[in-house]
Design an enzyme around this catalytic site. Sequence first.
Site, PDB file in Angstrom:
ATOM      1  CG  ASP A 185      -2.076   1.005   0.980  1.00 17.83           C
ATOM      2  OD1 ASP A 185      -2.505   1.172  -0.169  1.00 17.83           O
ATOM      3  OD2 ASP A 185      -2.508   1.630   1.952  1.00 17.83           O
ATOM      4  CD  GLU A 269      -6.112  -0.087  -2.496  1.00 17.54           C
ATOM      5  OE1 GLU A 269      -7.230  -0.187  -2.012  1.00 17.54           O
ATOM      6  OE2 GLU A 269      -5.317   0.794  -2.158  1.00 17.54           O
ATOM      7  CB  CYS A 322     -10.829  -4.494  11.606  1.00 16.62           C
ATOM      8  SG  CYS A 322     -10.003  -5.683  12.674  1.00 16.62           S
ATOM      9  CB  CYS A 325     -12.952  -8.887  13.415  1.00 14.61           C
ATOM     10  SG  CYS A 325     -13.385  -7.139  13.471  1.00 14.61           S
ATOM     11  CG  ASP A 351       0.131   4.018   6.203  1.00 15.24           C
ATOM     12  OD1 ASP A 351      -0.994   4.388   5.809  1.00 15.24           O
ATOM     13  OD2 ASP A 351       1.069   4.797   6.434  1.00 15.24           O
TER      14      ASP A 351
END
Length: 385
Positions: A185, A269, A322, A325, A351
Amino acid sequence: MKQKRAYKYRFYPTDEQKQILARTFGCARFAYNWGLRLRTDAYYQEHKRVSYADTSTALTELKRQPEYVWLNEVSSVPPQQALRHLDRAFRNFFEGRANYPTFKKRHGIQSAEYTASAFKWDGKQLTLAKMDEPLDIIWSRPLPKGCKPTTVTITKDTANRYFVCILVEEEIKSLPVLNKQVGLDLGLKSMVILSTGETIGNPKYFLKDEKKLAKAQRRLAKKQKGSKNRAKARLKVARLHAKIADRRRDYQQKLSTRIIRENQVVCIESLSVKNMVKNRKLAKAISDVGWGEFVRQLEYKANWYGRMLIKIDMFYPSSKRCHSCGHVLDSLSLDERFWMCPQCHTFHDRDMNAAKNVLAAGLAVAACGEAVRPGRAKALSGKPQ
Ligand SMILES: [Zn+2]
């Protein structure tokens, strides 16, 4: 399998070669802009689509007219190639990958592309059409032995430096398969964050150059228009720009090579996703890092070395989700570097959590068999912001 690979070198043209190149750049630019006007008019006035072949025939026709004889002074290949580039630009536009093509400017980077019929390569020296002498190339690294260049592109940048880019086909051996995968990222504070927890790069690396550039730009702004001093100041600004771009490219090349060497699967991405985040701070970070160029390098290196690059093309709430979860926050401002998940109480570095989500999303895509072709995967899920 043979792969295409480009080798770029600096070269120093003679005065005569400079003149030939200046004319060639001019003719190639003319062909591009003329073709663009032709295709635009045909579309708006007659709703007609003009093909590459149409423009090519029309250009040959044009060169017979007395007021355009100067087009015949240079090799016929670069103007033809410019029409091909224009065709590609239109295809990218029609397929939604790019904006409508724009006119090429006299003051921008100049280029001319030569195909095999328009240059001579004897294994040591490269001579372009209409030139008597070979180019004085600085061979900073060797071309692979016995290679046959297919295309040669000459560019002149705004700092008046000349480069030759030689495209060859060569055998590139795949790297041994590794059992390692990584998500990347783009961070605001550091350049690239890996899902392994490593952060790479320091924007301060370029800060000194940028300060120098800002100073030179202020000086340029004060100079009188049309004066000799202004031309000098402009060249200085262009040189600093070029230096920064070179260092950045060099840095990216090393980083992309390392990431591809060390991992079998790399998830990222795509730039279009990054651009969706309309935020000035982030937009600057993206342009500074040159995310698009970085992704491009990862893509071709993955192809060379038998690695898999998974590009996530759809928006995915990578920062706000998250990774432990799956809880998605309603909002997370850019200043919040750390956050606690309200559901599972995991403490996140913003990050790193994002990089881990990118990896998870990429692997989900791969597991669903969508990533048949590396680099063309699409993420399956994701709530838009
Ligand atoms: Zn959680």
